[in-house]
Design a protein around this motif. Structure first.
Motif, mmCIF file in Angstrom:
data_model
loop_
_atom_site.group_PDB
_atom_site.id
_atom_site.type_symbol
_atom_site.label_atom_id
_atom_site.label_comp_id
_atom_site.label_asym_id
_atom_site.label_seq_id
_atom_site.Cartn_x
_atom_site.Cartn_y
_atom_site.Cartn_z
ATOM 1 N N ASP A 1 16.074 32.139 -138.077
ATOM 2 C CA ASP A 1 14.728 31.784 -137.657
ATOM 3 C C ASP A 1 14.660 31.606 -136.140
ATOM 4 N N GLN A 2 15.715 31.020 -135.568
ATOM 5 C CA GLN A 2 15.756 30.818 -134.123
ATOM 6 C C GLN A 2 15.793 32.164 -133.391
ATOM 7 N N VAL A 3 16.547 33.111 -133.917
ATOM 8 C CA VAL A 3 16.606 34.441 -133.314
ATOM 9 C C VAL A 3 15.229 35.097 -133.374
ATOM 10 N N ALA A 4 14.565 35.011 -134.505
ATOM 11 C CA ALA A 4 13.230 35.584 -134.643
ATOM 12 C C ALA A 4 12.257 34.908 -133.671
ATOM 13 N N HIS A 5 12.387 33.613 -133.514
ATOM 14 C CA HIS A 5 11.538 32.863 -132.586
ATOM 15 C C HIS A 5 11.767 33.337 -131.150
ATOM 16 N N GLN A 6 13.023 33.510 -130.766
ATOM 17 C CA GLN A 6 13.323 33.956 -129.412
ATOM 18 C C GLN A 6 12.855 35.389 -129.170
ATOM 19 N N LEU A 7 13.024 36.248 -130.154
ATOM 20 C CA LEU A 7 12.544 37.619 -130.006
ATOM 21 C C LEU A 7 11.023 37.659 -129.832
ATOM 22 N N GLN A 8 10.345 36.803 -130.576
ATOM 23 C CA GLN A 8 8.889 36.735 -130.458
ATOM 24 C C GLN A 8 8.490 36.266 -129.054
ATOM 25 N N ASN A 9 9.185 35.256 -128.530
ATOM 26 C CA ASN A 9 8.889 34.777 -127.176
ATOM 27 C C ASN A 9 9.164 35.842 -126.124
ATOM 28 N N ARG A 10 10.272 36.563 -126.251
ATOM 29 C CA ARG A 10 10.600 37.614 -125.274
ATOM 30 C C ARG A 10 9.579 38.743 -125.332
ATOM 31 N N LEU A 11 9.085 39.066 -126.537
ATOM 32 C CA LEU A 11 8.084 40.115 -126.661
ATOM 33 C C LEU A 11 6.775 39.692 -125.995
ATOM 34 N N ILE A 12 6.391 38.428 -126.129
ATOM 35 C CA ILE A 12 5.190 37.923 -125.460
ATOM 36 C C ILE A 12 5.352 38.029 -123.947
ATOM 37 N N GLU A 13 6.531 37.652 -123.425
ATOM 38 C CA GLU A 13 6.787 37.773 -121.989
ATOM 39 C C GLU A 13 6.733 39.231 -121.555
ATOM 40 N N TRP A 14 7.319 40.119 -122.354
ATOM 41 C CA TRP A 14 7.327 41.532 -122.013
ATOM 42 C C TRP A 14 5.907 42.087 -121.969
ATOM 43 N N LYS A 15 5.078 41.735 -122.957
ATOM 44 C CA LYS A 15 3.699 42.230 -122.994
ATOM 45 C C LYS A 15 2.910 41.733 -121.785
ATOM 46 N N ARG A 16 3.129 40.476 -121.397
ATOM 47 C CA ARG A 16 2.444 39.920 -120.235
ATOM 48 C C ARG A 16 2.846 40.678 -118.967
ATOM 49 N N ASP A 17 4.142 40.886 -118.771
ATOM 50 C CA ASP A 17 4.624 41.602 -117.585
ATOM 51 C C ASP A 17 4.201 43.068 -117.603
ATOM 52 N N PHE A 18 4.216 43.684 -118.771
ATOM 53 C CA PHE A 18 3.816 45.085 -118.870
ATOM 54 C C PHE A 18 2.339 45.259 -118.540
ATOM 55 N N THR A 19 1.499 44.333 -118.990
ATOM 56 C CA THR A 19 0.077 44.418 -118.689
ATOM 57 C C THR A 19 -0.156 44.311 -117.192
ATOM 58 N N ARG A 20 0.533 43.370 -116.535
ATOM 59 C CA ARG A 20 0.402 43.259 -115.076
ATOM 60 C C ARG A 20 0.845 44.547 -114.389
ATOM 61 N N ALA A 21 1.959 45.100 -114.848
ATOM 62 C CA ALA A 21 2.454 46.342 -114.251
ATOM 63 C C ALA A 21 1.481 47.482 -114.499
ATOM 64 N N LEU A 22 0.919 47.553 -115.684
ATOM 65 C CA LEU A 22 -0.019 48.615 -116.022
ATOM 66 C C LEU A 22 -1.258 48.564 -115.134
ATOM 67 N N LEU A 23 -1.665 47.378 -114.751
ATOM 68 C CA LEU A 23 -2.846 47.232 -113.914
ATOM 69 C C LEU A 23 -2.544 47.404 -112.427
ATOM 70 N N TYR A 24 -1.447 46.820 -111.938
ATOM 71 C CA TYR A 24 -1.290 46.665 -110.497
ATOM 72 C C TYR A 24 -0.023 47.236 -109.872
ATOM 73 N N SER A 25 0.888 47.814 -110.616
ATOM 74 C CA SER A 25 2.128 48.278 -109.986
ATOM 75 C C SER A 25 1.862 49.482 -109.090
ATOM 76 N N THR A 26 2.694 49.637 -108.073
ATOM 77 C CA THR A 26 2.582 50.779 -107.180
ATOM 78 C C THR A 26 3.735 51.726 -107.461
ATOM 79 N N LEU A 27 3.484 52.998 -107.317
ATOM 80 C CA LEU A 27 4.500 54.007 -107.586
ATOM 81 C C LEU A 27 5.542 53.982 -106.472
ATOM 82 N N ILE A 28 6.784 53.731 -106.836
ATOM 83 C CA ILE A 28 7.864 53.689 -105.852
ATOM 84 C C ILE A 28 8.610 55.012 -105.835
#
Length: 178
Positions: free
Chosen positions: A24-51
């Motif tokens: 259950d703890q592993v599932a909980h941590q995976l869920q938290n990491r996925l939420i963090e990933w979605k948040r960071d991906f959304t920011r990148a999708l909106l505002y990242s610059t092509l390097i």
């Protein structure tokens, strides 16, 4: 690491003493990491610059909406005033003149009041299921296209994007990367 959940290794899970609570703890941590990933991906999708394609010393980076809108079409507009239907129609006309009809408006939470103040003939309302009242669901713009309104707190204050979702294909990670 402070401020984060416990980290559980595969060898810890393989031990006989590992219980369903550990799973259950592993599932909980995976869920938290996925939420963090979605948040960071959304920011990148909106505002990242092509390097560029990336090297041994630099990460590869893709361009976000703001980057591609600015460099590909130059169709960026800004206003210090509240978002009005006249301003949306001005931006929409420039896009429609290129043969594209946007059907999605993505904005931050700061522009919700402006959108709610738009004349009722241009708004379609949806009754809210979790609070009293209605929220704006669709706006009809001057060129005849309806745009679905999406409010996202990760959009910077004052920013709004008129988009065509069928023309967007984000591919942040491919193959074994995900």
């Amino acid at each position: 690491i402070t401020g984060r959940d416990l980290q559980i290794s595969g060898s810890q899970l393989a031990r006989q003493m590992s219980t369903s609570a550990m799973q259950d703890q592993v599932a909980h941590q995976l869920q938290n990491r996925l939420i963090e990933w979605k948040r960071d991906f959304t920011r990148a999708l909106l505002y990242s610059t092509l390097i560029g394609p990336g090297t041994d010393s630099a990460y590869r980076s893709f361009g976000g909406f703001r980057y591609w809108i600015t460099t590909a079409s130059g169709q960026t507009e800004s206003t210090a005033a509240a978002l009005t239907i006249a301003h949306l129609n001005t931006v929409n006309k420039k896009i429609v003149d290129q043969g594209v009809y946007p059907d999605l408006l993505v904005c931050g939470t700061d522009l919700v009041g402006s959108i709610n103040a738009i004349d009722a003939t241009n708004r379609r309302l949806l009754e809210s299921g979790n609070q009293v009242g209605y929220k704006v669901n669709v706006l009809t713009l001057g060129q005849g296209n309806d745009v679905r309104v999406v409010v996202d707190p990760r959009v910077n204050a004052g920013d709004a994007f008129l988009l065509c979702p069928d023309r967007i294909k984000p591919r942040p990670l491919q193959g074994r990367a995900l």
